[in-house]
Enzyme design. Structure first.
Site, PDB file in Angstrom:
ATOM      1  N   CYS A   1       0.830  -1.201   0.000  1.00 33.42           N
ATOM      2  CA  CYS A   1       0.000   0.000   0.000  1.00 33.42           C
ATOM      3  C   CYS A   1       0.868   1.256   0.000  1.00 33.42           C
ATOM      4  O   CYS A   1       1.989   1.249   0.493  1.00 33.42           O
ATOM      5  CB  CYS A   1      -0.916   0.016   1.216  1.00 33.42           C
TER       6      CYS A   1
ATOM      7  N   ARG B   1       2.155   0.446  -5.877  1.00 30.44           N
ATOM      8  CA  ARG B   1       2.100  -0.234  -4.587  1.00 30.44           C
ATOM      9  C   ARG B   1       0.727  -0.831  -4.301  1.00 30.44           C
ATOM     10  O   ARG B   1       0.596  -1.623  -3.362  1.00 30.44           O
ATOM     11  CB  ARG B   1       2.451   0.746  -3.461  1.00 30.44           C
TER      12      ARG B   1
ATOM     13  N   TRP C   1      -3.362  -2.156  -1.482  1.00 30.51           N
ATOM     14  CA  TRP C   1      -3.286  -3.554  -1.904  1.00 30.51           C
ATOM     15  C   TRP C   1      -3.858  -4.356  -0.745  1.00 30.51           C
ATOM     16  O   TRP C   1      -3.289  -4.389   0.334  1.00 30.51           O
ATOM     17  CB  TRP C   1      -1.838  -3.961  -2.193  1.00 30.51           C
TER      18      TRP C   1
ATOM     19  N   ASN D   1       0.016   1.065   5.967  1.00 30.92           N
ATOM     20  CA  ASN D   1       0.651   0.095   5.080  1.00 30.92           C
ATOM     21  C   ASN D   1       1.270  -0.982   5.950  1.00 30.92           C
ATOM     22  O   ASN D   1       2.041  -0.680   6.862  1.00 30.92           O
ATOM     23  CB  ASN D   1       1.736   0.772   4.239  1.00 30.92           C
ATOM     24  N   GLY D   2       0.954  -2.251   5.706  1.00 31.03           N
ATOM     25  CA  GLY D   2       1.530  -3.332   6.479  1.00 31.03           C
ATOM     26  C   GLY D   2       0.467  -4.211   7.095  1.00 31.03           C
ATOM     27  O   GLY D   2      -0.686  -4.239   6.645  1.00 31.03           O
TER      28      GLY D   2
ATOM     29  N   GLU E   1      22.392 -21.090  -0.411  1.00 29.50           N
ATOM     30  CA  GLU E   1      22.079 -19.705  -0.772  1.00 29.50           C
ATOM     31  C   GLU E   1      23.059 -18.733  -0.132  1.00 29.50           C
ATOM     32  O   GLU E   1      23.487 -17.753  -0.761  1.00 29.50           O
ATOM     33  CB  GLU E   1      20.638 -19.377  -0.364  1.00 29.50           C
TER      34      GLU E   1
ATOM     35  N   LYS F   1      25.370 -16.200  -2.285  1.00 23.83           N
ATOM     36  CA  LYS F   1      25.378 -14.745  -2.114  1.00 23.83           C
ATOM     37  C   LYS F   1      26.800 -14.236  -1.893  1.00 23.83           C
ATOM     38  O   LYS F   1      27.202 -13.223  -2.442  1.00 23.83           O
ATOM     39  CB  LYS F   1      24.505 -14.341  -0.908  1.00 23.83           C
TER      40      LYS F   1
ATOM     41  N   GLU G   1      28.863 -14.444  -5.108  1.00 25.77           N
ATOM     42  CA  GLU G   1      28.365 -13.543  -6.145  1.00 25.77           C
ATOM     43  C   GLU G   1      28.918 -12.127  -6.010  1.00 25.77           C
ATOM     44  O   GLU G   1      29.292 -11.503  -7.004  1.00 25.77           O
ATOM     45  CB  GLU G   1      26.824 -13.457  -6.085  1.00 25.77           C
TER      46      GLU G   1
ATOM     47  N   HIS H   1      32.035 -36.716   4.623  1.00 25.79           N
ATOM     48  CA  HIS H   1      32.185 -37.446   3.370  1.00 25.79           C
ATOM     49  C   HIS H   1      33.022 -36.675   2.356  1.00 25.79           C
ATOM     50  O   HIS H   1      32.819 -36.825   1.146  1.00 25.79           O
ATOM     51  CB  HIS H   1      30.813 -37.781   2.788  1.00 25.79           C
TER      52      HIS H   1
ATOM     53  N   LYS I   1      21.216  -9.369 -14.222  1.00 21.79           N
ATOM     54  CA  LYS I   1      20.000  -9.568 -13.436  1.00 21.79           C
ATOM     55  C   LYS I   1      19.106 -10.632 -14.061  1.00 21.79           C
ATOM     56  O   LYS I   1      18.532 -11.461 -13.358  1.00 21.79           O
ATOM     57  CB  LYS I   1      19.244  -8.240 -13.322  1.00 21.79           C
TER      58      LYS I   1
END
Length: 607
Positions: free
Chosen positions: A2, A27, A74, A98-99, A479, A483, A486, A502, A602
């Site tokens: 929102c 939004r 929203w 908002n939230g 992940e 990161k 990257e 192992h 991207k």
């Protein structure tokens, strides 16, 4: 996501607020509203649908007033209609929000027992009533607002206005962004700088826990305890939201800190926090009738899918085959007519993922896609899409897109578990409740930023790092390693903790940092055994765990980052954030190009 706007001005503000809302319509666009003060009284106009409907309403029924608040919505709590549209009123209080207020149900019960009537299905209305009740009990308006803020749990940004005082707005931030705009004899509030760009380029960004008292000629900012704080005023380039970092050094940093907000809106798209059930939206396949689910993606999106494999199989008893898309497209995977396929891509244009989708299309099975760009090729070629509501992600290394993908997949796992009969309505409600807490815990994780930055300074001195985790923490270890490599160019590898003996244990010595992701869960003791194997060989352990895990680890660490105690279901969403921060601060310490790391793009639209 929102959008909210507030103006304490020196001319009629309703047209200015609508103009600002147009810049925030990305939004939310299922309803909108504006409230002002005319002759000391609160007045408002609201309309369902896009802003054009509100403009027509204001054309027919204009609003005067030199102070006002506005909102473009929203929907989270309550269907999109005029009744649920903001602003919401209670006596002389008007509010836009908002939230998500996580404890709204308890507050609503308390206020109803106290004689307050609710006219909407929203969580926002409880805030208006809380403040109104404080004022009725004799508190001055600012104190009543502060007292109400201290009762709220969740991620939220608020703008509040009071009938009878046309020189006062109160703003508050806990998670979602809120900026103060400085003018000449006028002041502004906005969800981001783009909303305020036509009025001012002098911006002060509130930090988490801040609330502010805004008048025409000044703003005072306080922390949650009521202590006055100073926040830097800066020049904004908000004329283009795509290139506005706000008060952050890099887009990646900004996008990491946007996660409480975007996670909340993504979850609310799939889950009804009022009823405690998955939203009854059409699906491209029937979870109850399928015998297998094939998931494919690339990079970070693949790792989101790998986390979801644990969720779908554990909660919905649905077997999942998951492949890196560049392998899936060539290995000619056999698919039955009872199978379905799901593809995950931030851009919706990833070449290997698209090729895998087209293979499934030729096999004649139903296809769903988790994408951040609804108009993308993958979205267009799917039978149905599951949108993430991450907003534009500019940093090449995915952050908020990843946690929004996890949010979508967790929500779908709840839906699958319910549809397949493995979770009843009460069990689904419990899972929905746990997921609704993710934005608040994400905000708490972000508060570890300075602590993680100190750890990162040490990590920036090494050349190799291992990450370990079990269960859903294994994909998170992958992940975290991805990161780091990257954006810092440090060689990093993620392993299932049980695989340490192992092979990877051969790498352990006093120069090898080992990052362990291990909330205190049902297999925590197994992970501690692996940590002891590392410690026995001189490895330097950096442990991410919760308070109970920190107490029971019984292993010497280089550092232990104590996370909030979160439900197991949402741990992957919350624990992703400190791993992102660790990679970010390490890269900053090393001086690399965080937002545009070498050799990466991207959207990978070639094979």
């Amino acid at each position: 996501m929102c959008g909210i706007v507030g103006i304490v001005g020196n001319m009629p503000v309703a047209p200015l607020i609508v103009d600002a809302l147009k810049r925030l319509e990305y939004r939310g666009y299922d309803s909108a509203g504006v409230a002002t003060i005319e002759n000391g009284h609160l007045e408002r106009r609201r309309a369902e649908g896009k802003l054009i409907n509100l403009e027509r309403r204001l054309g027919a029924e204009p609003l005067g007033g030199r102070i006002g608040i506005g909102h473009t919505r929203w929907a989270t709590h309550g269907v999109p209609n005029e009744t649920n549209a903001h602003p919401h009123f209670s006596d002389n209080v008007a509010i836009v929000h908002n939230g998500i207020i996580e404890n709204f149900a308890d507050l609503r019960t308390e206020l109803t027992a106290d004689g307050y009537t609710f006219t909407s299905q929203t969580d926002t209305e409880v805030v208006a009533h809380l403040i109104a009740r404080g004022m009725k009990q004799g508190l001055p308006v600012v104190e009543a607002a502060h007292a109400a803020l201290r009762r709220l749990e969740g991620a939220f940004a608020l703008a509040i206005m009071f009938g009878g005082d046309d020189d006062l707005l109160i703003g508050a931030r806990n998670g979602p962004p809120l900026a103060v705009g400085h003018g000449d004899g006028e002041m502004f509030l906005g969800s981001d700088a783009i909303a305020l760009a036509p009025f001012t380029d002098a911006i002060t960004y509130l930090e988490d826990g801040d609330w502010c008292v805004v008048r025409r000629n000044q703003v005072q900012i306080f922390d949650l305890n009521g202590r006055k704080v100073d926040r830097k005023q800066q020049r904004s380039i908000g004329t283009s939201y795509l290139v506005d970092k706000g008060n952050h050094r890099h887009f990646m940093e900004k996008e990491i800190h946007e996660q409480p907000e975007v996670i909340s809106h993504t979850l609310a798209h799939y889950l009804d926090f009022v009823t405690g059930a998955p939203r009854d939206m059409p699906l491209p396949f029937d979870f109850a009738k399928m015998d297998r689910l094939a998931i494919s993606a690339c990079g970070t999106a693949y790792l989101a899918g790998l986390v979801s494999k644990y969720w779908f199989e554990r909660f919905a008893r649905l077997p999942v085959d998951i492949d890196i898309a560049s392998e899936f497209r060539y290995r000619e995977m056999p698919l039955s007519k009872k199978s379905a396929a799901m593809f995950i891509s931030q851009s919706g244009e990833t070449a290997d993922t698209l090729a895998s989708l087209r293979y499934c299309r030729r096999e004649g099975i139903p296809i769903g896609s988790v994408v951040n760009v609804r108009e993308s090729t993958i979205a267009r070629e799917s039978d149905g899409i599951f949108p993430t509501l991450a907003g534009p992600e500019i940093g090449v290394a995915s952050t908020k897109a990843f946690t929004c993908q996890l949010s979508v997949l967790a929500s779908l796992a709840v839906r699958a578990a319910h549809d397949r009969g493995y979770v009843d309505a009460q069990g689904a409600a419990k899972m929905v409740r746990e997921l609704s807490e993710a934005p608040r815990f994400a905000s708490m994780a972000l508060r570890l930023d300075e602590r993680i930055e100190k750890v990162a300074r040490e990590l920036a001195k090494v050349k190799h790092v291992l990450y370990l985790g079990r269960d859903t923490n294994f994909p998170l270890a992958l992940e975290g390693a991805l990161k780091l490599k990257e954006i810092s160019y440090i060689h990093a590898e993620g392993y299932a903790a049980g695989e340490l003996k192992h092979g990877p244990i051969a790498l352990i010595d006093e120069n090898m940092p080992v990052i362990v992701v291990a909330p205190h869960d049902r297999i925590f003791d197994k992970t501690v055994s692996n940590m002891q194997e590392v410690a026995a060989r001189g490895g330097r352990i950096i442990l991410f765990t919760d308070e109970k895990g920190a107490q029971k680890a019984s292993v010497k660490t280089l550092d232990t980052i104590v996370m909030p105690d979160v439900p197991e279901l949402i741990a992957p969403i919350v624990y992703a954030i400190p791993l992102q921060l660790l990679a970010y601060h390490t890269a900053v310490a090393m001086g690399t190009d965080v937002d545009q790391p070498r050799n990466l793009a991207k959207s990978v639209t070639v094979e």
